[in-house]
Design an enzyme around this catalytic site. Structure first.
Site, PDB file in Angstrom:
ATOM      1  N   VAL A  67       3.723  -7.979  13.587  1.00 44.98           N
ATOM      2  CA  VAL A  67       4.460  -8.014  12.496  1.00 44.98           C
ATOM      3  C   VAL A  67       5.865  -7.165  12.154  1.00 44.98           C
ATOM      4  O   VAL A  67       6.569  -7.372  11.176  1.00 44.98           O
ATOM      5  CB  VAL A  67       3.486  -7.913  10.962  1.00 44.98           C
ATOM      6  CG1 VAL A  67       2.398  -8.984  11.093  1.00 44.98           C
ATOM      7  CG2 VAL A  67       2.924  -6.536  11.091  1.00 44.98           C
ATOM      8  N   TYR A 163      -1.041   6.860   7.856  1.00 45.13           N
ATOM      9  CA  TYR A 163      -1.583   5.839   7.187  1.00 45.13           C
ATOM     10  C   TYR A 163      -1.405   6.182   5.823  1.00 45.13           C
ATOM     11  O   TYR A 163      -1.056   5.270   5.274  1.00 45.13           O
ATOM     12  CB  TYR A 163      -3.089   5.912   7.645  1.00 45.13           C
ATOM     13  CG  TYR A 163      -4.220   4.760   7.250  1.00 45.13           C
ATOM     14  CD1 TYR A 163      -3.853   3.298   7.659  1.00 45.13           C
ATOM     15  CD2 TYR A 163      -4.615   4.941   5.851  1.00 45.13           C
ATOM     16  CE1 TYR A 163      -4.510   2.358   7.321  1.00 45.13           C
ATOM     17  CE2 TYR A 163      -5.336   3.907   5.508  1.00 45.13           C
ATOM     18  CZ  TYR A 163      -5.307   2.592   6.159  1.00 45.13           C
ATOM     19  OH  TYR A 163      -6.127   1.687   5.484  1.00 45.13           O
ATOM     20  N   LYS A 167       0.452   3.622   3.304  1.00 42.40           N
ATOM     21  CA  LYS A 167      -0.302   2.980   2.070  1.00 42.40           C
ATOM     22  C   LYS A 167       0.038   3.137   0.908  1.00 42.40           C
ATOM     23  O   LYS A 167       0.186   2.450  -0.041  1.00 42.40           O
ATOM     24  CB  LYS A 167      -1.821   3.151   2.150  1.00 42.40           C
ATOM     25  CG  LYS A 167      -2.381   2.403   3.506  1.00 42.40           C
ATOM     26  CD  LYS A 167      -2.151   1.036   3.688  1.00 42.40           C
ATOM     27  CE  LYS A 167      -2.793   0.364   4.752  1.00 42.40           C
ATOM     28  NZ  LYS A 167      -2.934  -1.057   4.627  1.00 42.40           N
TER      29      LYS A 167
END
Length: 257
Positions: A67, A163, A167
């Protein structure tokens, strides 16, 4: 009739964990599912997601996809449309993590996480919107995007700096797409899992981390991938036609405490 009967859904990161659970649930609800991942075998073991769906009588194809690369996401959506004529639901789930804090995170680790978690989300949203803009509305909607964020997009992710930052970006990206494309009849929402027990290795399943999560979660058990799949189904279905731009917590009450 399932909630997604004859709908076409692309799910990234579909080989394992949350993506696998979402893809299986969508197929059970009648969707034709396009599975995207860099791997085929589930991290937690067992049969591949496509095999599990087909064994249950569902319809799925697999398209190897990184992706973080626009050309591969472009190809993914093109294959889905070539096979099934349209794209009704895009689930941007693929993500990686490093379990490192700010000073421990190398430049390479930072760039890798941003490329997959944030640029990959951008690629998926952009390519989905491009396709959906060409489609006639069905039930007043041209298409739906479901992004998988995290409770750590709302509060810090202790010990995993890249992370948590990505997010947080996912939550804002979701709002932007929802507002910018509401007039185009494109719905965009996020699901924010709390502590979900999956088969992924590493710190996430450390006994001390699990005990802390139990203490922080008001509900008497931790989450399962199927809990997230249920929320992702709701947001992909006609039940959520006037719901856009939200970050739906699936956390057993963690954030309410």
């Amino acid at each position: 009739m399932g909630l997604l009967e004859n709908k076409v859904a692309v799910v990234t990161g579909a080989s394992s964990g949350l993506g696998r659970a979402i893809a299986i649930r969508y197929a059970a609800e009648g969707a034709r599912v396009v599975l995207a991942d860099v791997r085929d075998a589930p991290i937690e073991g067992g049969e591949a997601t496509q095999a599990a769906i087909e064994r249950a009588g569902g319809i799925a194809i697999s398209v190897p996809t990184d992706v973080s690369r626009w050309d591969e996401v472009d190809r993914l959506v093109a294959i889905a449309v070539e096979r099934y004529d349209r794209l009704d639901v895009m689930v941007n789930n693929a993500a990686i993590y490093t379990s490192t804090n700010l000073v421990e995170t190398s430049q390479t680790q930072w760039e890798q996480v941003v490329q997959v978690n944030l640029t990959g989300m951008f690629n998926g949203c952009k390519r989905a919107v491009q396709q959906m803009l060409t489609q006639e509305p069905a039930d007043e909607v041209r298409g739906r995007i479901v992004n998988i964020s995290s409770q750590h997009g709302m509060v810090a992710s202790p010990g995993d700096f890249p992370y948590g930052v990505t997010k947080g970006g996912t939550v804002q990206l979701t709002r932007q797409v929802a507002v910018d494309h509401a007039r185009d009849l494109i719905v965009c929402n996020a699901v924010a899992p709390g502590k979900i027990v999956t088969g992924k290795p590493g710190a996430a399943n450390d006994p001390r981390a699990l005990e802390y999560s139990h203490q922080r979660t008001p509900w008497p058990r931790l989450g399962r991938p199927e809990d997230v799949a249920g929320a992702a189904l709701f947001l992909a279905s006609p039940l959520a036609s006037f719901v856009t731009g939200i970050n739906l917590m699936v956390d057993g009450g963690w954030m309410a405490g």
